[in-house]
Design a protein around this motif. Structure first.
Motif, short mmCIF file in Angstrom:
data_model
loop_
_atom_site.label_atom_id
_atom_site.label_comp_id
_atom_site.label_asym_id
_atom_site.label_seq_id
_atom_site.Cartn_x
_atom_site.Cartn_y
_atom_site.Cartn_z
N VAL A 77 0.48 -1.52 0.35
CA VAL A 77 0.14 -0.22 0.06
C VAL A 77 0.86 1.20 -0.37
O VAL A 77 2.20 1.59 0.90
CB VAL A 77 -1.21 -0.48 1.30
CG1 VAL A 77 -2.22 1.31 1.51
CG2 VAL A 77 -1.92 -1.39 0.97
N LEU A 97 -3.83 0.58 9.39
CA LEU A 97 -3.75 -0.89 8.78
C LEU A 97 -2.18 -1.93 8.92
O LEU A 97 -2.44 -3.56 8.65
CB LEU A 97 -3.11 -0.37 7.53
CG LEU A 97 -3.65 0.46 6.32
CD1 LEU A 97 -2.86 2.23 5.13
CD2 LEU A 97 -4.63 -0.28 5.61
N ARG A 102 -1.63 -5.45 7.14
CA ARG A 102 -0.91 -4.85 5.87
C ARG A 102 0.29 -4.72 6.47
O ARG A 102 0.02 -3.69 6.63
CB ARG A 102 -1.71 -3.16 5.21
CG ARG A 102 -3.44 -3.75 4.42
CD ARG A 102 -3.09 -4.93 3.87
NE ARG A 102 -4.14 -4.55 2.56
CZ ARG A 102 -3.50 -4.72 1.32
NH1 ARG A 102 -3.08 -3.95 0.65
NH2 ARG A 102 -5.01 -5.08 0.35
N VAL A 105 3.70 -1.42 3.74
CA VAL A 105 2.99 0.49 3.89
C VAL A 105 3.89 1.01 4.02
O VAL A 105 4.30 1.03 4.79
CB VAL A 105 2.03 0.47 4.71
CG1 VAL A 105 1.06 2.30 4.90
CG2 VAL A 105 1.08 -0.40 5.27
N ARG A 264 -9.60 0.19 4.48
CA ARG A 264 -9.25 -1.16 4.69
C ARG A 264 -10.39 -2.25 3.41
O ARG A 264 -9.98 -2.84 2.70
CB ARG A 264 -9.95 -1.77 6.25
CG ARG A 264 -8.28 -1.01 6.60
CD ARG A 264 -8.34 -1.68 8.34
NE ARG A 264 -9.82 -2.03 9.25
CZ ARG A 264 -9.94 -1.49 10.14
NH1 ARG A 264 -9.48 0.29 10.15
NH2 ARG A 264 -10.53 -1.70 10.05
N ASP A 268 -9.61 -4.57 0.87
CA ASP A 268 -9.70 -5.60 0.77
C ASP A 268 -10.21 -6.50 -0.49
O ASP A 268 -10.29 -8.00 -0.50
CB ASP A 268 -9.94 -6.66 2.04
CG ASP A 268 -8.81 -6.62 3.05
OD1 ASP A 268 -7.62 -5.80 2.56
OD2 ASP A 268 -9.19 -6.32 4.50
#
Length: 283
Positions: A77, A97, A102, A105, A264, A268
């Motif tokens: 991301v 995140l 995640r 990032v 999110r 996703d």
């Protein structure tokens, strides 16, 4: 999705606000104004921490004591800030995140002296290529706040970036141009964000076969969007979803936990997922 009659958010600074109207202000607007002021104060404190590019280290760990969810196989991301800002605006979003799995990032800074959206988009493309090479991922997801979303869209739509960008989430981005703060036209990049500018006209051109999915969050209390619906992405060739946020202003979009949850969900979602048209409501 037309929203009308919304008073400007920054009440003390807006020339359209008269003292006699204060009695009629809604509690929603007052809460949003107070929230914007608090976020601005906090961001000014954090701003120096984001002046330099972050280190390209490994995954960002979840904060101490926070629940850690399994790392999911997902694209990196990339977070891209707005005009006269830096990566510090994404501190809270990065944390949430990371807490939800995640860990790849990265926040990118572009120069405050940037004067051309096209050049900034080219530089973004170079960063994306470096990220893909370093991580071994063929594609990335991008979250862009305000001008950052416009730069990312130009890269994706006009420079072939749809090959690399799976999902682009924009937060308060003037997709059709904004008329706010006419005195700021002295800055060339502000002129490029005006309705009818060459850049806005380029983005309105046909874009057949664009492979990126777009999710645009827009707020009915965003004082920097004039008209408000300019933050909606309307293009016949793009796979775009517009998410209406109520009760918060421009600065709160990358900070508010309900918006973070919506981001999110957007990141996703599988490429082929059915996406509801209902917007996100933030009380």
């Amino acid at each position: 999705m037309k929203v009308t009659g919304v008073l400007p958010l920054f009440l003390p600074l807006c020339r359209r606000m008269w003292p006699g109207r204060l009695a009629g202000l809604s509690m929603t607007l007052l809460r949003a104004t107070a929230l914007e002021a608090a976020i601005l104060a906090g961001h000014l404190l954090l701003y120096p921490t984001g002046l330099i590019q972050e280190r390209r280290s490994g995954a960002l760990p979840a904060p101490d004591g926070a629940a850690r969810l399994p790392v999911r196989p997902a694209p990196p991301v990339v977070l891209l800030h707005g005009f006269i800002d830096n990566r510090s605006v994404f501190v809270l979003l990065r944390r949430t995140l990371a807490q939800h799995g995640r860990h790849r990032v990265e926040s990118l800074n572009y120069s405050p002296l940037t004067c051309d959206i096209r050049i900034a988009a080219e530089l973004l493309g170079r960063h994306i290529e470096e990220i893909c090479e370093r991580t071994g991922s063929a594609r990335v997801d991008i979250v862009g706040h305000s001008l950052g979303g416009l730069i990312a869209r130009y890269y994706t739509q006009c420079l072939g970036g749809d090959l690399r960008v799976r999902t682009l989430v924009t937060l308060g981005t003037p997709h059709s141009g904004t008329r706010v703060a006419p005195l700021a036209d002295a800055h060339p990049i502000v002129r490029q964000m005006r309705p009818g500018s060459a850049v806005i006209e380029e983005l309105a051109r046909p874009a057949p076969g664009c492979r990126t999915r777009f999710v645009s969050f827009w707020s009915d209390l965003d004082s920097l969007m004039d008209p408000l619906e300019t933050a909606c992405l309307e293009h016949p060739d793009l796979d775009a979803q517009n998410v209406r946020v109520t009760g918060i202003g421009h600065l709160a979009l990358p900070v508010h936990p309900a918006v973070a949850a919506g981001i999110r969900e957007a990141l996703d979602a599988p490429d082929s997922a059915d996406r509801a048209a209902d917007g996100l409501t933030v009380a």
